[in-house]
Design a protein around this motif. Structure first.
Motif, PDB file in Angstrom:
ATOM      1  N   SER A  15       0.923  -1.397  -0.038  1.00 47.30           N
ATOM      2  CA  SER A  15       0.096  -0.124  -0.041  1.00 47.30           C
ATOM      3  C   SER A  15       0.996   1.143  -0.147  1.00 47.30           C
ATOM      4  O   SER A  15       2.157   1.122   0.038  1.00 47.30           O
ATOM      5  N   TRP A  16       0.379   2.506   0.106  1.00 41.70           N
ATOM      6  CA  TRP A  16       0.982   3.522   0.146  1.00 41.70           C
ATOM      7  C   TRP A  16       1.689   3.809   1.331  1.00 41.70           C
ATOM      8  O   TRP A  16       2.875   4.182   1.320  1.00 41.70           O
ATOM      9  N   LEU A  17       0.985   3.159   2.303  1.00 47.25           N
ATOM     10  CA  LEU A  17       1.720   3.227   3.720  1.00 47.25           C
ATOM     11  C   LEU A  17       2.869   2.358   3.690  1.00 47.25           C
ATOM     12  O   LEU A  17       3.873   2.639   4.248  1.00 47.25           O
ATOM     13  N   GLY A  18       2.832   1.267   3.239  1.00 46.51           N
ATOM     14  CA  GLY A  18       4.088   0.268   3.145  1.00 46.51           C
ATOM     15  C   GLY A  18       5.135   0.819   2.262  1.00 46.51           C
ATOM     16  O   GLY A  18       6.241   0.589   2.719  1.00 46.51           O
ATOM     17  N   PRO A  33      10.583   0.495  12.475  1.00 46.71           N
ATOM     18  CA  PRO A  33      10.612  -0.679  12.333  1.00 46.71           C
ATOM     19  C   PRO A  33      11.033  -1.528  10.970  1.00 46.71           C
ATOM     20  O   PRO A  33      10.998  -0.786   9.939  1.00 46.71           O
ATOM     21  N   ASP A  34      11.731  -2.738  10.823  1.00 44.62           N
ATOM     22  CA  ASP A  34      12.139  -3.343   9.823  1.00 44.62           C
ATOM     23  C   ASP A  34      11.082  -3.147   8.728  1.00 44.62           C
ATOM     24  O   ASP A  34      10.172  -3.982   9.036  1.00 44.62           O
ATOM     25  N   ALA A  35      11.447  -2.852   7.385  1.00 42.29           N
ATOM     26  CA  ALA A  35      10.274  -2.922   6.402  1.00 42.29           C
ATOM     27  C   ALA A  35      10.403  -4.292   5.724  1.00 42.29           C
ATOM     28  O   ALA A  35       9.672  -4.464   5.014  1.00 42.29           O
ATOM     29  N   GLY A  36      11.231  -5.041   6.001  1.00 43.77           N
ATOM     30  CA  GLY A  36      11.620  -6.329   5.194  1.00 43.77           C
ATOM     31  C   GLY A  36      11.664  -6.046   3.725  1.00 43.77           C
ATOM     32  O   GLY A  36      12.279  -5.038   3.404  1.00 43.77           O
TER      33      GLY A  36
END
Length: 259
Positions: A15-18, A33-36
């Motif tokens: 998503s845009w947030l991601g 936090p880690d975004a992966g």
């Protein structure tokens, strides 16, 4: 912008947030936090949103410091806040590119110098000028809302133009940022540029945005021309230099308009 993130070949849709989260993890050193693993090329559409947040943070520092300090020290503190928040990511790229362009030899020699973690005379001078020009331009702008508008415009638009720079250049080498992140498509580049321009319009108005855009295109275009001529394309360092050059140009244009 030297590091090459490990990218999943089939990342799940974000998503845009991601995308904003991944962009913030990549562009800053904030305790997030880690975004992966994800599609960094797609997440570049959120680069101006990260820039907007950085600009607001630096503006808060400038606003608070401006109440108790003269303009120049207050402006230097705002620039320092940006350097700390980003871990000098773009400044490091500018210094490496300056050292590479200043090296004697051909393309491979320049790329080799840019990989060296040591900073030479050209790199040091580039850092002096990027800090000095940004701080002096900011100090020339009246404190308060005008400085806030200039910082938001400069931080957002300069990062919004990174995907556009990747559209007009190919990677200079098969490894590094270009190979790891991939190149954003034209839609991503246009979306990022549009968001950056909206941030400019909100703070600088139409005439200020036009001046800032022209200045940014001239400065960014100069870096792109030198990189294509000397290196054959972009590296992470080149993109960092594009960001720094356009941020300086936007702040100088804003100083001319707002002061």
């Amino acid at each position: 912008m030297n590091e090459s993130p490990v990218i999943d070949e089939n990342p799940p849709p974000r998503s845009w947030l991601g995308d904003a989260h991944l962009a913030a993890v990549f562009l800053t050193r904030l305790p997030l936090p880690d975004a992966g693993m994800g599609d960094l090329a797609r997440a570049m559409r959120a680069f101006p949103l990260v820039g907007l947040g950085l600009g607001l943070g630096a503006a808060a520092i400038a606003w608070a410091a401006g109440g108790i300090l003269p303009p120049v020290p207050a402006a230097l503190l705002a620039v320092l806040a940006l350097v700390l928040a980003t871990g000098a990511l773009h400044e490091d790229g500018l210094a490496d590119l300056a050292d590479g362009l200043g090296a004697r030899g051909g393309r491979e020699k320049r790329l080799e110098v840019m990989r060296d973690s040591r900073t030479g005379a050209f790199g040091v001078l580039a850092l002096v000028f990027t800090v000095g020009l940004r701080a002096s331009a900011l100090a020339a702008i009246p404190s308060g809302w005008s400085q806030c508008a200039a910082l938001v415009a400069a931080c957002a638009l300069s990062r919004a133009l990174i995907p556009a720079a990747m559209q007009v250049m190919g990677p200079a080498r098969p490894d590094g940022l270009g190979a790891g992140a991939g190149s954003p498509d034209a839609t991503i580049a246009a979306t990022a540029a549009g968001l950056g321009l909206l941030a400019c319009l909100a703070g600088l108005g139409l005439s200020g945005t036009l001046a800032a855009l022209l200045a940014a295109l001239a400065a960014g275009g100069a870096v792109i021309w030198m990189a294509r001529r000397a290196l054959g394309g972009y590296t992470g360092d080149v993109l960092g230099a594009v960001q720094q050059a356009t941020e300086i140009a936007i702040l100088l244009a804003a100083a001319g308009v707002l002061s």
